[in-house]
Design a protein around this motif. Structure first.
Motif, PDB file in Angstrom:
ATOM      1  N   LEU A 173      -4.063  11.542  -0.566  1.00 44.60           N
ATOM      2  CA  LEU A 173      -2.945  11.815  -1.449  1.00 44.60           C
ATOM      3  C   LEU A 173      -1.672  11.301  -0.807  1.00 44.60           C
ATOM      4  O   LEU A 173      -1.395  11.565   0.361  1.00 44.60           O
ATOM      5  CB  LEU A 173      -2.830  13.327  -1.716  1.00 44.60           C
ATOM      6  N   ASP A 174      -0.889  10.524  -1.590  1.00 46.68           N
ATOM      7  CA  ASP A 174       0.415  10.031  -1.132  1.00 46.68           C
ATOM      8  C   ASP A 174       1.498  10.661  -1.984  1.00 46.68           C
ATOM      9  O   ASP A 174       1.414  10.659  -3.223  1.00 46.68           O
ATOM     10  CB  ASP A 174       0.490   8.507  -1.247  1.00 46.68           C
ATOM     11  N   ALA A 175       2.506  11.214  -1.293  1.00 44.41           N
ATOM     12  CA  ALA A 175       3.632  11.830  -1.999  1.00 44.41           C
ATOM     13  C   ALA A 175       4.879  11.656  -1.163  1.00 44.41           C
ATOM     14  O   ALA A 175       4.820  11.593   0.076  1.00 44.41           O
ATOM     15  CB  ALA A 175       3.370  13.309  -2.250  1.00 44.41           C
ATOM     16  N   ALA A 222      -9.697   7.293  -3.814  1.00 39.96           N
ATOM     17  CA  ALA A 222     -10.980   7.560  -3.161  1.00 39.96           C
ATOM     18  C   ALA A 222     -11.382   6.341  -2.357  1.00 39.96           C
ATOM     19  O   ALA A 222     -11.335   5.207  -2.864  1.00 39.96           O
ATOM     20  CB  ALA A 222     -12.036   7.906  -4.194  1.00 39.96           C
ATOM     21  N   LYS A 223     -11.780   6.563  -1.109  1.00 44.80           N
ATOM     22  CA  LYS A 223     -12.123   5.455  -0.219  1.00 44.80           C
ATOM     23  C   LYS A 223     -13.444   5.744   0.467  1.00 44.80           C
ATOM     24  O   LYS A 223     -13.781   6.903   0.746  1.00 44.80           O
ATOM     25  CB  LYS A 223     -11.036   5.258   0.843  1.00 44.80           C
ATOM     26  N   GLN A 224     -14.177   4.689   0.743  1.00 48.17           N
ATOM     27  CA  GLN A 224     -15.339   4.757   1.617  1.00 48.17           C
ATOM     28  C   GLN A 224     -15.145   3.710   2.690  1.00 48.17           C
ATOM     29  O   GLN A 224     -15.135   2.510   2.401  1.00 48.17           O
ATOM     30  CB  GLN A 224     -16.640   4.516   0.862  1.00 48.17           C
ATOM     31  N   ALA A 225     -14.955   4.167   3.909  1.00 47.48           N
ATOM     32  CA  ALA A 225     -14.532   3.290   5.007  1.00 47.48           C
ATOM     33  C   ALA A 225     -13.184   2.682   4.615  1.00 47.48           C
ATOM     34  O   ALA A 225     -12.241   3.386   4.286  1.00 47.48           O
ATOM     35  CB  ALA A 225     -15.592   2.252   5.311  1.00 47.48           C
ATOM     36  N   SER A 226     -13.075   1.342   4.575  1.00 45.49           N
ATOM     37  CA  SER A 226     -11.824   0.690   4.188  1.00 45.49           C
ATOM     38  C   SER A 226     -11.807   0.249   2.726  1.00 45.49           C
ATOM     39  O   SER A 226     -10.815  -0.322   2.265  1.00 45.49           O
ATOM     40  CB  SER A 226     -11.587  -0.536   5.084  1.00 45.49           C
ATOM     41  N   ARG A 227     -12.851   0.533   2.005  1.00 41.49           N
ATOM     42  CA  ARG A 227     -12.962   0.102   0.605  1.00 41.49           C
ATOM     43  C   ARG A 227     -12.368   1.166  -0.300  1.00 41.49           C
ATOM     44  O   ARG A 227     -12.772   2.332  -0.278  1.00 41.49           O
ATOM     45  CB  ARG A 227     -14.418  -0.145   0.245  1.00 41.49           C
ATOM     46  N   VAL A 228     -11.423   0.765  -1.148  1.00 40.17           N
ATOM     47  CA  VAL A 228     -10.830   1.667  -2.118  1.00 40.17           C
ATOM     48  C   VAL A 228     -11.692   1.663  -3.370  1.00 40.17           C
ATOM     49  O   VAL A 228     -11.847   0.617  -4.032  1.00 40.17           O
ATOM     50  CB  VAL A 228      -9.390   1.257  -2.454  1.00 40.17           C
ATOM     51  N   LEU A 229     -12.270   2.814  -3.711  1.00 42.69           N
ATOM     52  CA  LEU A 229     -13.160   2.908  -4.862  1.00 42.69           C
ATOM     53  C   LEU A 229     -12.386   3.122  -6.153  1.00 42.69           C
ATOM     54  O   LEU A 229     -12.734   2.568  -7.192  1.00 42.69           O
ATOM     55  CB  LEU A 229     -14.154   4.058  -4.652  1.00 42.69           C
ATOM     56  N   ASP A 230     -11.349   3.919  -6.108  1.00 44.02           N
ATOM     57  CA  ASP A 230     -10.554   4.172  -7.307  1.00 44.02           C
ATOM     58  C   ASP A 230      -9.221   4.751  -6.875  1.00 44.02           C
ATOM     59  O   ASP A 230      -9.106   5.395  -5.812  1.00 44.02           O
ATOM     60  CB  ASP A 230     -11.271   5.131  -8.257  1.00 44.02           C
ATOM     61  N   GLU A 231      -8.197   4.524  -7.676  1.00 47.38           N
ATOM     62  CA  GLU A 231      -6.866   5.051  -7.390  1.00 47.38           C
ATOM     63  C   GLU A 231      -6.200   5.435  -8.698  1.00 47.38           C
ATOM     64  O   GLU A 231      -6.270   4.695  -9.690  1.00 47.38           O
ATOM     65  CB  GLU A 231      -6.025   4.022  -6.644  1.00 47.38           C
ATOM     66  N   GLN A 232      -5.569   6.605  -8.685  1.00 45.28           N
ATOM     67  CA  GLN A 232      -4.901   7.119  -9.870  1.00 45.28           C
ATOM     68  C   GLN A 232      -3.489   7.553  -9.489  1.00 45.28           C
ATOM     69  O   GLN A 232      -3.235   8.004  -8.369  1.00 45.28           O
ATOM     70  CB  GLN A 232      -5.661   8.310 -10.467  1.00 45.28           C
ATOM     71  N   THR A 233      -2.566   7.400 -10.442  1.00 44.62           N
ATOM     72  CA  THR A 233      -1.187   7.836 -10.272  1.00 44.62           C
ATOM     73  C   THR A 233      -0.894   8.945 -11.272  1.00 44.62           C
ATOM     74  O   THR A 233      -1.185   8.794 -12.466  1.00 44.62           O
ATOM     75  CB  THR A 233      -0.204   6.683 -10.462  1.00 44.62           C
ATOM     76  N   VAL A 234      -0.334  10.039 -10.779  1.00 47.56           N
ATOM     77  CA  VAL A 234      -0.096  11.216 -11.609  1.00 47.56           C
ATOM     78  C   VAL A 234       1.339  11.659 -11.411  1.00 47.56           C
ATOM     79  O   VAL A 234       1.824  11.750 -10.275  1.00 47.56           O
ATOM     80  CB  VAL A 234      -1.065  12.361 -11.243  1.00 47.56           C
ATOM     81  N   LEU A 294     -11.793  10.667 -10.241  1.00 48.71           N
ATOM     82  CA  LEU A 294     -11.885   9.383  -9.553  1.00 48.71           C
ATOM     83  C   LEU A 294     -13.276   8.816  -9.779  1.00 48.71           C
ATOM     84  O   LEU A 294     -14.278   9.470  -9.468  1.00 48.71           O
ATOM     85  CB  LEU A 294     -11.606   9.543  -8.060  1.00 48.71           C
ATOM     86  N   ALA A 295     -13.341   7.624 -10.348  1.00 47.91           N
ATOM     87  CA  ALA A 295     -14.629   6.995 -10.658  1.00 47.91           C
ATOM     88  C   ALA A 295     -15.302   6.525  -9.372  1.00 47.91           C
ATOM     89  O   ALA A 295     -14.673   5.888  -8.522  1.00 47.91           O
ATOM     90  CB  ALA A 295     -14.417   5.821 -11.607  1.00 47.91           C
TER      91      ALA A 295
END
Length: 556
Positions: A285-287, A247-259, A271-272
């Motif tokens: 999403l990256d895959a 989850a991002k706001q502008a260029s700031r990454v708020l939370d990232e999870q790997t599944v 996502l917090a």
């Protein structure tokens, strides 16, 4: 072939005349010599007429010209089959933008269509329609393959879903008649029962893809902290994939999870979001591998945990008491029995009035008819889980709560039905009008005061109405288009004529009667005759221009 003026064939009488003239031609060619002119009277033998016809190229040219002119006088007409119209449907939905080794799936479709046009009939015309959104790429049927290719190349797949059946029906409506045949270029599987005049060109194939298929950004209704951002991701591949969601706001990454997700499985990823963060949040999403980009990102508007105040306006005391208990169950909810003094402050109504006040952002209308008597038959709820009001309930829920005897009206959309003694009765329905959301409950709260299902639906209703106060923008979210491994078909074989009430008939089997057109041959015959005469005159001029040849000497 038919003749407009059969009497024109009388012009063939010129053929015997031509034969007679050629028989009258001398057998020998006479060449005059100036010094022998005074002795011409001494010649005793005249040139003999021909007893046998001797012809050359000039004769055949003149004979052909006579025949062509006679046929032209008769004005022949040739009947031929009229040009047939082929409706070409190009699938331009999101799945056609998937990447392959040879470009996109749509580019594969363009190459396959080009190969199909090489075998086109000279009398075939094409009307090209894109499916997403439905757009006529040619204003009218065209007969040039180059025009079809240019029209198809001018359009590209869109980040939206589409229906091939809808494109076929709209294309037929734009034509004004049923096409002779339909050609579909798509990555969807062909129908199991395919009409004779339906040609299906399938491109693409099984492609690995992962996608965001759902996004929930609503805050917790009964809590004091900001709600989490929940993204539902799916693996549409034949292999396990490791997916990274952030989850991002502008260029700031708020939370990232790997599944780690198994083939064909889905997972909800929380996502917090920090409590001080509000506004637009982008989920990515990256895959790897991943064939489609459109379904790898979505945006949502995250709002603070401050909920909209609720104004309770109920006349019946039993109903007011039951609804007060439901509202008190949500500790983070602010409610009162009067509307806010500030009219600009958003609030919502909970009332038992069928026609609520037009103020506020929405209303929950509780239609409190007389409760059913005890000892009734078991009641099951049928729930539409696609609507937010039906969340957290099973599709078939044993509720034990019968609807009130008063209906919810016909202008609303039912979300929950009750099966009472084999009869399907709406219990909860929703509608939106002029920017306001309204939920109608067709039950008596006193009878459902201790029901967990009724409480969940009531809180879902409050949450849905409050969610309309903020803007929520999302990217492409369509599992049917994201599933490139097993694409679903949007082709409906049967369609009906709603205007006439006719029974449903196969869409691609509506074939127009074969029509014929008449082609006049007169212009072509006249040009042929002129060409023959010009060749004959040119040949005659060559013969006349040759040096004279002395006739053979008579030995006597």
């Amino acid at each position: 072939m038919s003749l407009l003026t059969p009497l024109g064939l009388l012009g063939l009488l010129s053929v015997p005349v031509l034969l007679w003239l050629w028989r009258k031609q001398p057998t020998r060619r006479l060449t005059r010599i100036a010094s022998l002119v005074p002795f011409e009277h001494l010649q005793q033998k005249q040139p003999h007429k021909r007893s046998r016809l001797k012809v050359n190229l000039l004769f055949w040219l003149q004979l052909a010209a006579c025949g062509v002119l006679a046929l032209a006088l008769a004005q022949p007409l040739v009947r031929h089959a009229a040009a047939k119209t082929t409706l070409i449907i190009l699938d331009t939905s999101a799945s056609m933008g998937a990447r392959t080794r040879g470009g996109t799936v749509y580019e594969q479709g363009l190459r396959a269509l080009t190969d199909r046009l090489r075998s086109r009939s000279p009398l075939e015309k094409y009307f090209v329609v894109a499916s997403a959104p439905v757009t006529a790429l040619t204003p009218q049927p065209v007969g040039s393959a180059a025009d079809v290719q240019a029209a198809a190349a001018s359009f590209r797949p869109q980040a939206t879903a589409g229906s091939l059946s809808a494109a076929a029906q709209i294309g037929q409506a734009l034509l004004g008649y049923a096409p002779s045949s339909i050609v579909v270029v798509s990555d969807e599987p062909p129908p199991s029962e395919q009409a004779d005049n339906l040609e299906w060109i399938r491109v693409g194939g099984k492609l690995p893809n992962a996608a965001i298929v759902g996004l929930d950004s609503e805050p917790l209704l009964c809590g004091q902290a900001s709600g989490r951002l929940v993204a539902v991701i799916a693996n549409f591949s034949e292999m396990p994939l490791q997916l990274r969601v952030r989850a991002k706001q502008a260029s700031r990454v708020l939370d990232e999870q790997t599944v780690d997700l198994e083939p064909g499985k889905r997972s909800a990823v929380a996502l917090a979001v920090p409590p001080d963060i509000t506004g637009a949040i982008r989920v990515e999403l990256d895959a790897d591998p991943d064939a489609l980009d459109w379904d790898n990102a979505a945006e949502a508007d995250v709002r603070s945990a401050t909920s909209v105040p609720v104004a309770l306006s109920v006349q019946a005391e039993p109903v007011r008491k039951a609804l007060s208990g439901w509202l008190n169950a949500c500790k983070g909810l602010s409610w009162s029995e009067a509307a806010p003094e500030d009219p600009a402050k958003p609030f919502m109504w909970v009332t038992d009035q069928v026609s609520p006040s037009p103020s506020g952002i929405g209303s929950v209308i509780v239609i409190a008819g007389p409760p059913e008597a005890s000892g009734q038959a078991p009641v099951y709820w049928l729930v539409d889980n696609d609507h937010p009001v039906g969340r957290y309930l099973a599709p078939i829920e044993p509720a034990g709560i019968a609807p009130a005897k008063t209906g919810v009206g016909e202008e609303v959309r039912p979300v929950i039905w009750a099966m009472v003694r084999g009869e399907r009765v709406p219990v909860v329905a929703v509608r939106e009008e002029e920017g306001r959301r309204i939920v109608a409950f067709n039950l008596h709260p006193q009878a459902a005061a201790d029901s967990s299902q009724a409480l969940v639906v009531f809180l879902n209703s409050l949450r849905w109405i409050m969610s309309g106060t903020g803007h929520v923008a999302s990217a492409f979210l369509d599992p049917l288009e994201s599933n490139l491994n097993e694409p679903a078909s949007t082709w409906t074989v049967a369609t009906g004529n709603a205007a006439t009430g006719n029974a449903a008939t196969p869409l691609a089997s509506e074939r127009p009667k074969l029509s014929f057109a008449s082609l006049p041959l007169l212009p072509w015959l006249l040009w042929t005759a002129v060409c023959l005469l010009l060749i004959e005159w040119w040949r005659y001029a060559l013969i006349k221009g040759r040096p004279p040849v002395a006739p053979p000497q008579d030995p006597l």
